[in-house]
Design an enzyme around this catalytic site. Structure first.
Site, short mmCIF file in Angstrom:
data_model
loop_
_atom_site.label_atom_id
_atom_site.label_comp_id
_atom_site.label_asym_id
_atom_site.label_seq_id
_atom_site.Cartn_x
_atom_site.Cartn_y
_atom_site.Cartn_z
N HIS A 1 5.74 7.40 -1.82
CA HIS A 1 7.05 6.87 -1.46
C HIS A 1 8.15 7.71 -2.11
O HIS A 1 8.17 7.93 -3.32
CB HIS A 1 7.13 5.42 -1.95
CG HIS A 1 8.39 4.71 -1.59
ND1 HIS A 1 8.78 4.49 -0.28
CD2 HIS A 1 9.35 4.15 -2.37
CE1 HIS A 1 9.91 3.83 -0.28
NE2 HIS A 1 10.29 3.61 -1.53
N GLU B 1 2.40 5.02 3.54
CA GLU B 1 3.30 4.10 2.83
C GLU B 1 3.23 2.69 3.40
O GLU B 1 3.07 2.51 4.61
CB GLU B 1 4.74 4.59 2.94
CG GLU B 1 5.03 5.89 2.23
CD GLU B 1 6.51 6.18 2.23
OE1 GLU B 1 7.25 5.49 1.50
OE2 GLU B 1 6.94 7.09 2.96
N SER C 1 14.62 4.56 0.29
CA SER C 1 14.02 3.24 0.06
C SER C 1 15.05 2.14 0.31
O SER C 1 15.66 2.09 1.38
CB SER C 1 13.44 3.19 -1.35
OG SER C 1 12.58 2.09 -1.51
#
Length: 298
Positions: free
Chosen positions: A266, A236, A143
């Protein structure tokens, strides 16, 4: 899609996505994230060591000496720590046979951009001081931490000391927020609320340029780039940050392995022990890391 993934998809939508939509401030978000990661199953025989300079070393079982995965945790630059990712990183270390070094980097809004990037540079420098050569290091993250790892990758490539390889899980690579998946997957994403991503970005950037390559590696240059592995899911909101990053790296001449899974949350890797696909994805990473070091050794 496995029955475990179906159940997790429903749970994330009903509980965690709604919670993220309502969270009032950063301290509340940090507490919620810590509570959520306590549900992750621990990895047996985990060893955690803290070294000077905010370096947290995580292993499980035998580890190849003189090699390391330098891993930056995710959390939108405002939440998370090596502790929240410990179980997943220990499993990664166990499967790959390589110790993980997870730096504690400063979070926003207390420390806005470029604080996290500067801490990433400092972590690299500390590893070099400890005797690790660039070819002994694989950069990684998930991320926001994946974006941070890729920004550091560009920085090191430009400095003429690229690492052995790099990998990232659903990296946030474009803080200008131009990816179509932000709108296309608004409903499909079971975890991240698209309506709050601009707010999240501003916590970190505090009005600074979102196209700066130190925060948006999608706009960085990657001379002499080593192999890169990228993983994301097709549902996502950050899907296009990964897909466009793969295209950008390939255009720079890098060898890129891109894996796009169907209907997974995610950074599903954090659900190792609950979600079978998490273990399979971590096994792919382990094989990639081992192959990267083997090629360098030759």
């Amino acid at each position: 899609m496995s029955w475990q993934a179906e159940l997790i998809d429903v749970a994330l939508r009903l509980v965690f996505k709604r919670q993220l939509q309502r969270l009032a401030d950063v301290p509340v978000a940090r507490r919620a994230f810590r509570r959520a990661t306590r549900l992750v199953r621990p990895t047996p025989y985990t060893v955690v060591r803290h070294r000077p300079g905010g370096l947290v070393w995580i292993s499980s079982g035998a580890a190849q000496p003189g090699r390391v995965i330098l891993y930056f945790h995710g959390g939108g630059y405002i939440v998370g720590s090596p502790r929240t990712h410990e179980a997943m990183l220990a499993r990664m270390a166990r499967l790959s046979g390589v110790e993980v070094c997870a730096p504690i980097y400063r979070l926003a809004p207390e420390t806005p951009f470029p604080g996290a990037f500067e801490d990433a540079q400092a972590a690299w420098s500390r590893l070099r001081t400890l005797g690790y050569e660039p070819e002994d290091i694989v950069l990684a993250g998930d991320s926001a931490g994946g974006g941070l790892a890729l920004a550091l990758l560009a920085d090191r490539c430009q400095a003429g000391e690229p690492p052995a390889a790099a990998f990232a899980f659903s990296p946030w690579t474009d803080l200008a927020l131009t990816g179509r998946s932000l709108s296309e997957n608004r409903e499909a994403d079971p975890l991240l609320p698209a309506e709050r991503i601009e707010e999240l970005r501003e916590y970190y950037l505090a009005g600074q340029d979102p196209t700066d390559p130190r925060c948006s590696p999608l706009r960085a240059v990657f001379p002499n780039c080593p192999p890169v592995l990228l993983q994301c899911a097709d549902t996502e909101i950050l899907r296009d940050d990964t897909l466009r990053m793969a295209e950008h790296l390939r255009a720079a001449g890098a060898s890129v392995t891109l894996t796009v899974e169907h209907r997974l949350p995610h950074v599903w890797h954090l659900l190792d022990g609950w979600l079978p696909k998490a273990r399979a994805s971590l096994r792919q990473v382990a094989a990639f890391v081992q192959a990267s070091f083997t090629v360098v050794s030759r």
